[in-house]
Structure formats: C-alpha cells, structure tokens
Design a protein around this motif. Structure first.
Motif, mmCIF file in Angstrom:
data_model
loop_
_atom_site.group_PDB
_atom_site.id
_atom_site.type_symbol
_atom_site.label_atom_id
_atom_site.label_comp_id
_atom_site.label_asym_id
_atom_site.label_seq_id
_atom_site.Cartn_x
_atom_site.Cartn_y
_atom_site.Cartn_z
ATOM 1 N N ARG A 143 28.764 5.882 50.043
ATOM 2 C CA ARG A 143 27.803 6.870 49.523
ATOM 3 C C ARG A 143 27.691 7.983 50.494
ATOM 4 O O ARG A 143 27.876 9.074 49.901
ATOM 5 C CB ARG A 143 26.189 6.309 49.581
ATOM 6 N N LYS A 144 27.617 7.970 51.867
ATOM 7 C CA LYS A 144 27.528 8.870 52.678
ATOM 8 C C LYS A 144 28.659 9.654 52.854
ATOM 9 O O LYS A 144 28.823 10.880 53.075
ATOM 10 C CB LYS A 144 27.082 8.466 54.025
ATOM 11 N N GLU A 183 18.098 5.212 53.881
ATOM 12 C CA GLU A 183 17.832 5.945 52.986
ATOM 13 C C GLU A 183 17.049 7.122 53.383
ATOM 14 O O GLU A 183 17.125 8.220 53.109
ATOM 15 C CB GLU A 183 17.505 5.439 51.384
ATOM 16 N N ASN A 230 28.495 -0.162 51.053
ATOM 17 C CA ASN A 230 27.739 0.740 49.830
ATOM 18 C C ASN A 230 27.288 1.932 50.757
ATOM 19 O O ASN A 230 27.448 3.016 50.175
ATOM 20 C CB ASN A 230 26.659 -0.173 49.398
ATOM 21 N N LYS A 231 26.712 1.599 51.684
ATOM 22 C CA LYS A 231 25.866 2.780 52.386
ATOM 23 C C LYS A 231 26.978 3.717 52.890
ATOM 24 O O LYS A 231 26.768 5.145 52.698
ATOM 25 C CB LYS A 231 25.129 2.495 53.584
#
Lengths: 95, 98
Positions: B51-52, A43, B47-48
């Motif tokens: 999102r991206k 993040e 998940n990551k």
C-alpha cells in the motif's frame, strides 16, 4: 486430581504438557494482539517510511497502543453497565 | 482444546508406542507457533508495504519501489517491536495495580 478421569479421549493429561499449553496460549494471545495493534497503529502513525522510526512516530505508536487498550476496556465496562440496567438487552446478547 | 491438540499430534508423536511423548509434542507445537507467527507478520507486512510503496503497479518493481519496500519492512519491524514493548509495559503496570 484423579488423572484417569481427567479428559475424555486423551487418557491422563501430562500436567507439564497442560502447563506448557496454557503458557503458549497466553503468549500467542499476546502476539496476536501485537500483530493486530501494529497493523492498526501503522495506519494512524506512519506517513512515508523513512530511514528510521522517528520519535514522533514512536510516541504515536505508544499512545496508540495505550488508547486501543483503553477503548477496549471502556467498551467492555460500558457493555457491562448496559447489561445491568437493561436486562432485556442482556438476554438477547447472551444468546 | 486439549482434545484437538491430542488428536492432531497424536498420530506423529505417538507412533513409537501408543504413548505421547510430551517433549516431542512441545517441540512440534513451538515450531508450528513460530511458523504461524512468521506467516502472520509476513502477510501483514506485505499488505502494508504494498500500500505504501506501490502507487500505480507498473510493468516491474522499479528501483525506488524496491528501496521503499526495504525501508518499509524495517520500519514495520520497528513498529512491531515498539507496540510489543508498549503492550508489555501496560500489562506490567496493570498487574502491579491489581
């Protein structure tokens, strides 16, 4: 050690097995933290995923790991100090 | 801890003669750990990268989204390995200082 009375319910615990479990538990803790830190630092350090991990992102990941561990140690130390100087707080924490 | 391992694997491993085979248990534990780690990675990576790469979910994964996901997966693995190395060297340094 008297193996007949070592662990209730299991009988004698194979020392080799016990060692194996200790080592694997350690390894698992390491891996779990790597998963967690990768997610957190992703993040902070990742913009748009490019064709390779550039050196700026790589440095960011390394710093992120170092500062995460620093943060964890800082919090632990400070909690310890708070507990020493404010015993009432420590009682409510330990419950 | 030992108790739960014993009761979980006792059924399968001890079927032969009531005595646990430590070798067999260790093999089973290793496989289960590997599966658990793969699942963990898969879940977080999904998940990551979702999102991206998926801005507004459309009627299908389009070409550019697929490219982005593929790239994202590779970068996530790079990141995982970088973090693992950094953590490991930190542990090493701290052990040397003790």
């Amino acid at each position: 050690m008297d193996s007949s009375s070592s662990v209730a319910g299991l009988g004698s615990v194979d020392p080799q097995l016990q060692h194996f479990i200790e080592v694997e538990t350690q390894k698992q803790r390491f891996q779990q933290l790597v998963h967690q830190m990768t997610e957190l630092c992703w993040e902070k350090c990742m913009d748009k995923p490019g064709p390779k991990l550039d050196s700026r992102a790589e440095t960011c990941f390394v710093n992120c790991v170092e500062r995460f561990i620093d943060t964890s140690q800082f919090i632990l130390n400070r909690l310890e100090q708070t507990q020493k100087s404010r015993p009432a707080f420590s009682e409510s924490l330990s419950d | 801890m030992e108790g739960s391992f014993g009761s979980e694997f006792g059924g399968a491993a001890g079927a032969g003669g009531g005595k646990l085979d430590p070798g067999l248990i260790m093999e089973q534990v290793k496989v289960q750990i590997a599966v658990a780690n793969a699942q963990e990675l898969l879940q977080r990576m999904t998940n990551k990268c979702f999102r991206k790469c998926i801005g507004k979910p459309g009627s299908a994964l389009d070409n550019s989204e697929q490219k982005c996901i593929a790239m994202c997966m590779d970068r996530y693995m790079d990141a995982w390995n970088t973090v693992s190395r950094a953590y490991n060297s930190r542990l090493q340094r701290e052990r040397a200082n003790m």
